[in-house]
Design a protein around this motif. Structure first.
Motif, PDB file in Angstrom:
ATOM      1  N   UNK A 190       8.581  -0.369   2.200  1.00  0.00           N
ATOM      2  CA  UNK A 190       7.957   1.025   2.072  1.00  0.00           C
ATOM      3  C   UNK A 190       8.253   1.434   0.712  1.00  0.00           C
ATOM      4  N   UNK A 191       9.330   1.180   0.188  1.00  0.00           N
ATOM      5  CA  UNK A 191       9.760   1.665  -0.884  1.00  0.00           C
ATOM      6  C   UNK A 191       8.914   0.867  -2.041  1.00  0.00           C
ATOM      7  N   UNK A 237       6.454   2.699  -4.719  1.00  0.00           N
ATOM      8  CA  UNK A 237       6.630   3.061  -5.951  1.00  0.00           C
ATOM      9  C   UNK A 237       5.314   2.595  -6.813  1.00  0.00           C
ATOM     10  N   UNK A 238       4.540   1.317  -6.104  1.00  0.00           N
ATOM     11  CA  UNK A 238       3.385   0.828  -6.884  1.00  0.00           C
ATOM     12  C   UNK A 238       2.273   1.915  -6.844  1.00  0.00           C
ATOM     13  N   UNK A 239       2.023   2.519  -5.630  1.00  0.00           N
ATOM     14  CA  UNK A 239       0.865   3.514  -5.835  1.00  0.00           C
ATOM     15  C   UNK A 239       1.208   4.636  -6.459  1.00  0.00           C
ATOM     16  N   UNK A 288       1.307  -0.118   4.446  1.00  0.00           N
ATOM     17  CA  UNK A 288       0.034   1.057   4.556  1.00  0.00           C
ATOM     18  C   UNK A 288       1.068   2.436   4.526  1.00  0.00           C
ATOM     19  N   UNK A 289       2.083   2.375   5.252  1.00  0.00           N
ATOM     20  CA  UNK A 289       2.991   3.717   5.255  1.00  0.00           C
ATOM     21  C   UNK A 289       3.689   3.940   3.846  1.00  0.00           C
ATOM     22  N   UNK A 290       4.071   3.026   3.064  1.00  0.00           N
ATOM     23  CA  UNK A 290       4.459   3.080   1.798  1.00  0.00           C
ATOM     24  C   UNK A 290       3.064   3.746   1.008  1.00  0.00           C
ATOM     25  N   UNK A 291       1.919   3.307   1.035  1.00  0.00           N
ATOM     26  CA  UNK A 291       0.907   3.812   0.348  1.00  0.00           C
ATOM     27  C   UNK A 291       0.701   5.344   0.550  1.00  0.00           C
ATOM     28  N   UNK A 292       0.638   5.271   1.960  1.00  0.00           N
ATOM     29  CA  UNK A 292       0.690   7.102   2.255  1.00  0.00           C
ATOM     30  C   UNK A 292       1.774   7.816   1.693  1.00  0.00           C
ATOM     31  N   UNK A 293       3.011   7.472   1.477  1.00  0.00           N
ATOM     32  CA  UNK A 293       3.939   8.062   0.830  1.00  0.00           C
ATOM     33  C   UNK A 293       3.714   8.146  -0.550  1.00  0.00           C
ATOM     34  N   UNK A 300       2.523  11.443  -5.180  1.00  0.00           N
ATOM     35  CA  UNK A 300       1.581  11.501  -6.571  1.00  0.00           C
ATOM     36  C   UNK A 300       1.117  13.112  -6.501  1.00  0.00           C
ATOM     37  N   UNK A 301       0.592  13.510  -5.292  1.00  0.00           N
ATOM     38  CA  UNK A 301       0.284  14.850  -5.037  1.00  0.00           C
ATOM     39  C   UNK A 301       1.184  15.845  -5.502  1.00  0.00           C
ATOM     40  N   UNK A 302       2.565  15.567  -5.071  1.00  0.00           N
ATOM     41  CA  UNK A 302       3.497  16.816  -5.526  1.00  0.00           C
ATOM     42  C   UNK A 302       4.014  16.406  -6.790  1.00  0.00           C
TER      43      UNK A 302
END
Length: 259
Positions: A159-160, A164-166, A232-237, A242-244
Motif C-alpha cells: 500500500x505504501x 508513493x509511486x502514484x 490497487x488500494x495504494x493507487x486510490x490512496x 495528489x488531490x489534497x
C-alpha cells in the motif's frame, strides 16, 4: 526543416500545420501497446535476472538485494527515458488505471480503449520477461514461485509503495515536471526496495510475472491476489493524496484601489 535547409525557407501553403497550442499527434495505439509490452517485459527481465545473478554471486542477502535494486534503478530509468515519448512508459496497470480515472474526471490520461489495450500488454510482457530471465540463466522456463509473501506487514508495504509511486508520478504531472520522471521514478523504486517491507513490487503486472519464477524475485501465486489488492488500494490512496496536496492555486486577490 533539415539541417541543410536555409533558415527562413517558406513553408508551402498546401502543407497542413498544427494549430497553435494543439496537442501533438500521438503514436498509433499498436505502437504504444508494443512499447508497454516490451517495456514491461524488459523491466521484469531486469528484476528477475539481476536477482538470479545476485544469488549466484553471493550468499549475503543484503548484497543480493543491493544488486537487485541497483539493476532495477538503472534499468527502469533507461526504459522510461526510451519509451516514455511513445506510450508514457506506464509498465504498470495501477498507473494506467489511475490515468484512466483522472481522464474520466476531466484531466489528462488514457481512454477506456487504451486501458483495455495497455493492461493486457503489460501483463503479457511481465510474464514474458520472467520467462526470458529464466531462460537466460538456465532456470526452468516456468516454475511457480514458492516464496510466500502473504504476511500483513508485507501487504501494508505494498500500500505504501504504490501510494508513493502514484503520488510521485501524478505530482510531477501536476507541477509540469514529468521531464524528471526517468530519474525520479527510478530513484523512488530503488529507495522503496529498502524502506518498504515488501521490497516494493508496486505493480500488478510485475507481481503476476514474478509468480512464474521460483527465484530470488519470485512471489507465490497464492500471495499474488493480496499484493494486487493492496496495490490497487495504494493507487486510490495515492490519487487522494495528489488531490489534497496539489490543489490548484487560487488567484491572488487584487489590492484595494489607491492602496
Amino acid at each position: 526543416m533539415t539541417a541543410t535547409e536555409p533558415v527562413g525557407t517558406p513553408i508551402p501553403a498546401d502543407v497542413a500545420q498544427p494549430a497553435p497550442g494543439a496537442t501533438p499527434p500521438r503514436p498509433p495505439l499498436i505502437a504504444r501497446a508494443a512499447a508497454e509490452l516490451v517495456g514491461t517485459a524488459a523491466l521484469v527481465a531486469v528484476v528477475v535476472g539481476s536477482g538470479i545473478q545476485a544469488t549466484r554471486l553471493t550468499q549475503d542477502v543484503a548484497l543480493q538485494l543491493l544488486a537487485n535494486s541497483t539493476a532495477t534503478v538503472f534499468g527502469l530509468g533507461v526504459l522510461i527515458a526510451l519509451l516514455g515519448p511513445v506510450s508514457g512508459a506506464h509498465f504498470n496497470p495501477a498507473v494506467t488505471l489511475a490515468e484512466w480515472w483522472t481522464a474520466r474526471r476531466g484531466g489528462a490520461g488514457v481512454a477506456a480503449r487504451e486501458l483495455a489495450v495497455y493492461v493486457p500488454s503489460q501483463i503479457i510482457g511481465a510474464i514474458a520477461g520472467a520467462i526470458l530471465a529464466d531462460a537466460m540463466f538456465g532456470e526452468p522456463l516456468v516454475k511457480w514461485s514458492a516464496h510466500d509473501r502473504s504476511a500483513g506487514n508485507l501487504l501494508l508495504g505494498e500500500v505504501v509503495a504504490t501510494a508513493g509511486l502514484i503520488l510521485l508520478i501524478f505530482g510531477l504531472a501536476r507541477t509540469d515536471r514529468l521531464r524528471f520522471a526517468p530519474v525520479a521514478v527510478a530513484s523512488y523504486i530503488g529507495a522503496a526496495y529498502w524502506f518498504t517491507s515488501s521490497t516494493s513490487f508496486a505493480n500488478p503486472a510485475v507481481t503476476i510475472g514474478r509468480a512464474f519464477t521460483d527465484t530470488f524475485a519470485g512471489i507465490a501465486p497464492a500471495s499474488v491476489p493480496g499484493f494486487i489488492g493492496m496495490q490497487l488500494a495504494g493507487a486510490v490512496l495515492g490519487l487522494a493524496l495528489v488531490a489534497v496536496i496539489f490543489l490548484p492555486a487560487k488567484p491572488a486577490t487584487a489590492g484595494a484601489a489607491g492602496a
